[in-house]
Design a protein around this motif. Structure first.
Motif, PDB file in Angstrom:
ATOM      1  N   LEU A 189       0.144   0.914 -16.373  1.00  0.00           N
ATOM      2  CA  LEU A 189      -0.547   1.004 -15.280  1.00  0.00           C
ATOM      3  C   LEU A 189      -0.069   0.094 -14.295  1.00  0.00           C
ATOM      4  O   LEU A 189      -0.153   0.554 -12.897  1.00  0.00           O
ATOM      5  N   ALA A 190       0.105  -0.965 -14.909  1.00  0.00           N
ATOM      6  CA  ALA A 190       0.382  -2.089 -13.787  1.00  0.00           C
ATOM      7  C   ALA A 190       1.699  -1.706 -12.933  1.00  0.00           C
ATOM      8  O   ALA A 190       1.613  -2.102 -11.548  1.00  0.00           O
ATOM      9  N   GLY A 191       2.566  -1.271 -13.122  1.00  0.00           N
ATOM     10  CA  GLY A 191       3.534  -0.467 -12.342  1.00  0.00           C
ATOM     11  C   GLY A 191       3.423   0.302 -11.298  1.00  0.00           C
ATOM     12  O   GLY A 191       3.891   0.076 -10.154  1.00  0.00           O
ATOM     13  N   LEU A 192       2.219   1.175 -11.530  1.00  0.00           N
ATOM     14  CA  LEU A 192       1.870   2.090 -10.776  1.00  0.00           C
ATOM     15  C   LEU A 192       1.077   1.123  -9.587  1.00  0.00           C
ATOM     16  O   LEU A 192       1.129   1.651  -8.404  1.00  0.00           O
ATOM     17  N   ALA A 193       0.523   0.455 -10.028  1.00  0.00           N
ATOM     18  CA  ALA A 193      -0.436  -0.457  -9.035  1.00  0.00           C
ATOM     19  C   ALA A 193       0.515  -1.157  -8.098  1.00  0.00           C
ATOM     20  O   ALA A 193       0.189  -1.198  -6.956  1.00  0.00           O
ATOM     21  N   SER A 194       1.251  -1.843  -8.687  1.00  0.00           N
ATOM     22  CA  SER A 194       2.195  -2.617  -7.937  1.00  0.00           C
ATOM     23  C   SER A 194       2.810  -1.706  -6.782  1.00  0.00           C
ATOM     24  O   SER A 194       3.241  -2.093  -5.794  1.00  0.00           O
ATOM     25  N   TYR A 195       3.441  -0.527  -7.209  1.00  0.00           N
ATOM     26  CA  TYR A 195       3.925   0.446  -6.119  1.00  0.00           C
ATOM     27  C   TYR A 195       3.125   0.623  -4.972  1.00  0.00           C
ATOM     28  O   TYR A 195       3.522   0.566  -3.875  1.00  0.00           O
ATOM     29  N   LEU A 196       1.814   1.063  -5.559  1.00  0.00           N
ATOM     30  CA  LEU A 196       0.908   1.590  -4.361  1.00  0.00           C
ATOM     31  C   LEU A 196       0.639   0.228  -3.400  1.00  0.00           C
ATOM     32  O   LEU A 196       0.437   0.421  -2.186  1.00  0.00           O
ATOM     33  N   LEU A 197       0.670  -1.057  -4.020  1.00  0.00           N
ATOM     34  CA  LEU A 197       0.346  -2.010  -3.135  1.00  0.00           C
ATOM     35  C   LEU A 197       1.462  -2.691  -2.413  1.00  0.00           C
ATOM     36  O   LEU A 197       1.287  -3.368  -1.339  1.00  0.00           O
ATOM     37  N   SER A 198       2.807  -1.999  -2.615  1.00  0.00           N
ATOM     38  CA  SER A 198       4.097  -2.443  -1.944  1.00  0.00           C
ATOM     39  C   SER A 198       4.444  -1.491  -0.881  1.00  0.00           C
ATOM     40  O   SER A 198       3.852  -0.559  -0.522  1.00  0.00           O
ATOM     41  N   PRO A 199       5.206  -2.030  -0.001  1.00  0.00           N
ATOM     42  CA  PRO A 199       5.845  -1.307   1.263  1.00  0.00           C
ATOM     43  C   PRO A 199       6.186   0.038   0.795  1.00  0.00           C
ATOM     44  O   PRO A 199       6.523   0.852   1.582  1.00  0.00           O
ATOM     45  N   ASP A 200       6.830   0.175  -0.448  1.00  0.00           N
ATOM     46  CA  ASP A 200       7.520   1.266  -1.055  1.00  0.00           C
ATOM     47  C   ASP A 200       6.641   2.391  -0.877  1.00  0.00           C
ATOM     48  O   ASP A 200       7.052   3.716  -1.131  1.00  0.00           O
ATOM     49  N   ALA A 201       5.269   2.130  -1.046  1.00  0.00           N
ATOM     50  CA  ALA A 201       4.379   3.396  -1.032  1.00  0.00           C
ATOM     51  C   ALA A 201       4.090   4.001   0.441  1.00  0.00           C
ATOM     52  O   ALA A 201       3.627   4.992   0.525  1.00  0.00           O
ATOM     53  N   GLY A 202       4.730   3.321   1.428  1.00  0.00           N
ATOM     54  CA  GLY A 202       4.870   4.013   2.602  1.00  0.00           C
ATOM     55  C   GLY A 202       3.410   4.096   3.446  1.00  0.00           C
ATOM     56  O   GLY A 202       2.736   3.308   3.484  1.00  0.00           O
ATOM     57  N   VAL A 203       3.231   5.529   3.618  1.00  0.00           N
ATOM     58  CA  VAL A 203       1.958   5.739   4.562  1.00  0.00           C
ATOM     59  C   VAL A 203       0.827   6.366   3.411  1.00  0.00           C
ATOM     60  O   VAL A 203      -0.103   6.467   3.999  1.00  0.00           O
ATOM     61  N   MET A 204       1.445   6.132   2.144  1.00  0.00           N
ATOM     62  CA  MET A 204       0.185   6.729   1.065  1.00  0.00           C
ATOM     63  C   MET A 204      -1.263   5.986   1.128  1.00  0.00           C
ATOM     64  O   MET A 204      -1.151   4.663   0.934  1.00  0.00           O
ATOM     65  N   THR A 205      -1.897   6.599   1.411  1.00  0.00           N
ATOM     66  CA  THR A 205      -3.388   5.903   1.444  1.00  0.00           C
ATOM     67  C   THR A 205      -4.511   7.048   1.218  1.00  0.00           C
ATOM     68  O   THR A 205      -4.415   8.216   1.452  1.00  0.00           O
ATOM     69  N   GLY A 206      -5.592   6.472   0.727  1.00  0.00           N
ATOM     70  CA  GLY A 206      -6.797   7.522   0.191  1.00  0.00           C
ATOM     71  C   GLY A 206      -6.452   8.317  -0.788  1.00  0.00           C
ATOM     72  O   GLY A 206      -7.315   9.318  -1.074  1.00  0.00           O
TER      73      GLY A 206
END
Length: 264
Positions: free
Chosen positions: A232-249
């Motif tokens: 799960l930590a890999g997914l969390a790190s992605y969401l927290l990083s600039p690589d997640a782009g505009v992803m929110t909500g």
């Protein structure tokens, strides 16, 4: 996509529940991807010291703060303490939670209050402090809330827990919507049954589990395992990083059992 080894080089993180389990796994992942500023928060100072030593050995400026998440001022002070230590905070992970049992008919007012104070009110005020800081800094930043598949429903004996996680699900979307134009992103992960030290304690305390319960439970799962924090930590790190782009909500189901499915 940025280099996985350095995409968090500018990250300064606060992680609640950071002394073990999901919180510590996420902190490890952030450090592995370049983060050098990490404040862990939790209740157990001894576990916190071990976690800090582990992250420090990997090159991070890591610190543990003992926090009672049922103390609202302590939640606000935690963000201030991290800013005082690092100069800024760019990432917040709300991974701490109370998982006690209670049905609709046997839950006391005291348990209800403890559940919501820990699982909903604490993240609310941690996010309040974080967002205020990010606004002063000109915006930007990312939040990940760790919820649960119980936010969809949950077992009868998880009535207040499920309600608290449902509240945090709605709050995740509300925060994401409210601060889009500050470029502050807020997402959530909803894991299913997880293999954590806390789960071992819970299974033994509430369900009479004995040695070998994990192996027996995993043998009955579709993919032969429970959810693992390091995965799960890999997914969390992605969401927290600039690589997640505009992803929110986003509320991301993280499980091998599908919400809304039924036996064939």
């Amino acid at each position: 996509m940025s280099d996985l080894n350095t995409r968090h080089k500018d990250t300064a993180a606060v992680v609640t529940g950071g002394a073990q389990g999901v919180g510590l796994a996420i902190a490890r992942q952030l450090v592995a991807e370049g983060c050098r500023k990490v404040m862990l928060a939790g209740r157990d100072a001894e576990k916190g010291a071990r976690a800090v030593a582990e992250l420090a050995a990997l090159g991070a400026d890591a610190v543990f703060t003992a926090v009672d998440l049922q103390d609202t001022q302590a939640c606000l002070d935690l963000i201030d303490a991290a800013v005082g230590r690092f100069g800024t905070v760019t990432v917040l992970v709300n991974a701490a939670a109370l998982g006690a049992r209670g049905t609709l008919t046997d839950t006391s007012v005291e348990l209800w209050d403890q559940m919501f104070d820990t699982n909903a009110r604490a993240p609310f005020f941690l996010m309040q402090g974080f967002v205020r800081h990010r606004q002063v800094q000109g915006g930007g930043g990312s939040i990940v809330n760790i919820l649960s598949q119980c936010a969809h429903c949950g077992q009868s004996y998880l009535a207040p827990y499920s309600a608290s996680k449902g509240a945090l699900a709605a709050l995740t979307k509300n925060v994401a919507n409210a601060y889009r134009f500050d470029r502050i992103r807020c997402n959530a992960i909803l894991p299913g049954w997880m293999d954590t030290p806390g789960e071992d304690i819970t299974q033994r305390k509430y369900h009479g589990a004995t040695d070998g319960w994990l192996e027996r439970a995993e043998a009955a799962q579709p993919m032969g395992q429970l959810c693992k924090p390091h995965q799960l930590a890999g997914l969390a790190s992605y969401l927290l990083s600039p690589d997640a782009g505009v992803m929110t909500g986003a509320l991301i189901d993280y499980d091998q059992n599908i919400a809304g499915s039924y036996p064939e």
